[in-house]
Design a protein around this motif. Sequence first.
Motif, PDB file in Angstrom:
ATOM      1  N   ASP A 121       0.796  -1.160   0.120  1.00 24.37           N
ATOM      2  CA  ASP A 121      -0.004  -0.030  -0.081  1.00 24.37           C
ATOM      3  C   ASP A 121       1.060   1.279  -0.010  1.00 24.37           C
ATOM      4  O   ASP A 121       0.277   2.302  -0.070  1.00 24.37           O
ATOM      5  N   VAL A 122       2.069   1.067   0.101  1.00 27.88           N
ATOM      6  CA  VAL A 122       2.959   2.247   0.135  1.00 27.88           C
ATOM      7  C   VAL A 122       3.122   3.254  -1.071  1.00 27.88           C
ATOM      8  O   VAL A 122       2.635   4.401  -0.900  1.00 27.88           O
ATOM      9  N   PRO A 123       2.892   2.728  -2.412  1.00 23.57           N
ATOM     10  CA  PRO A 123       2.778   3.659  -3.569  1.00 23.57           C
ATOM     11  C   PRO A 123       1.697   4.525  -3.380  1.00 23.57           C
ATOM     12  O   PRO A 123       1.705   5.429  -3.844  1.00 23.57           O
ATOM     13  N   LYS A 124       0.447   3.821  -3.118  1.00 29.29           N
ATOM     14  CA  LYS A 124      -0.939   4.488  -3.148  1.00 29.29           C
ATOM     15  C   LYS A 124      -0.698   5.521  -2.229  1.00 29.29           C
ATOM     16  O   LYS A 124      -1.351   6.737  -2.655  1.00 29.29           O
ATOM     17  N   LEU A 125      -0.389   5.320  -1.032  1.00 28.31           N
ATOM     18  CA  LEU A 125      -0.408   6.099   0.000  1.00 28.31           C
ATOM     19  C   LEU A 125       0.458   7.283  -0.258  1.00 28.31           C
ATOM     20  O   LEU A 125       0.366   8.369   0.135  1.00 28.31           O
ATOM     21  N   LEU A 160      -0.979   9.537  -2.448  1.00 25.62           N
ATOM     22  CA  LEU A 160      -2.277  10.411  -1.968  1.00 25.62           C
ATOM     23  C   LEU A 160      -1.343  11.646  -1.274  1.00 25.62           C
ATOM     24  O   LEU A 160      -1.934  12.763  -1.181  1.00 25.62           O
ATOM     25  N   LEU A 161      -0.349  11.407  -0.688  1.00 25.23           N
ATOM     26  CA  LEU A 161       0.194  12.387   0.151  1.00 25.23           C
ATOM     27  C   LEU A 161       1.040  13.422  -0.729  1.00 25.23           C
ATOM     28  O   LEU A 161       0.863  14.631  -0.715  1.00 25.23           O
ATOM     29  N   GLU A 162       1.334  12.920  -1.801  1.00 20.00           N
ATOM     30  CA  GLU A 162       2.312  13.813  -2.768  1.00 20.00           C
ATOM     31  C   GLU A 162       1.278  14.837  -3.456  1.00 20.00           C
ATOM     32  O   GLU A 162       1.556  15.886  -3.471  1.00 20.00           O
ATOM     33  N   GLY A 213       6.628  14.942   4.712  1.00 17.68           N
ATOM     34  CA  GLY A 213       6.147  15.984   5.117  1.00 17.68           C
ATOM     35  C   GLY A 213       5.793  16.929   4.366  1.00 17.68           C
ATOM     36  O   GLY A 213       6.085  17.076   3.259  1.00 17.68           O
ATOM     37  N   ASP A 214       4.927  18.128   4.853  1.00 17.93           N
ATOM     38  CA  ASP A 214       4.461  18.989   3.963  1.00 17.93           C
ATOM     39  C   ASP A 214       4.889  20.339   4.362  1.00 17.93           C
ATOM     40  O   ASP A 214       5.622  20.587   5.554  1.00 17.93           O
TER      41      ASP A 214
END
Length: 170
Positions: A50-54, A57-59, A79-80
């Motif tokens: 699930d890392v690539p999908k998450l 989403l964050l990117e 981080g943002d």
Amino acid sequence: MSEDAVVQLLQLFDQHGIEVFVDGGWSVDALLGKQTRLHEDLDIALQHKDVPKLRALLEARGYKDVPRDDTRDCNFVMGDDQGYEVDFHSYTFDAQGKVVFGVEYPLDSLTGSGSIQGYPVKCISPEWLVKFHSGYELDENDYHDVAVLCERFGIALPAEYERFTRNDAQ
């Protein structure tokens, strides 16, 4: 990181079908059902698939990789611009429930449940959180987290935390 920001992220993950387990300080607070201290980031455990999908989403929300010396495929931080950080801990289990890649989460450590601002979350179990808070240089946050877990769930305070109780008595 604020409670609101954490809940918004967890809702986002849920809406996209990504199962995460809250780890670290927010896991302690989720188990207790209330925020007990400030948290710099949100630690999450998730299946490596699930890392690539998450990550995507964050990117899409402006998150970028935060360079660190301990970054690996299974353990990294994003981080943002607001200073919010998500610390990823990913794993892959085989059919027998043994970790074959990533962070060494025992299967039974992923059995906790709690809430943040009333929002139900999956998290690390209290017993495993206490076990995970050992074997490294401990600080006051570690002591706080372990002490409240031990008190609430009737777990014996590990011996390595005795120096903190001695300091409290003085």
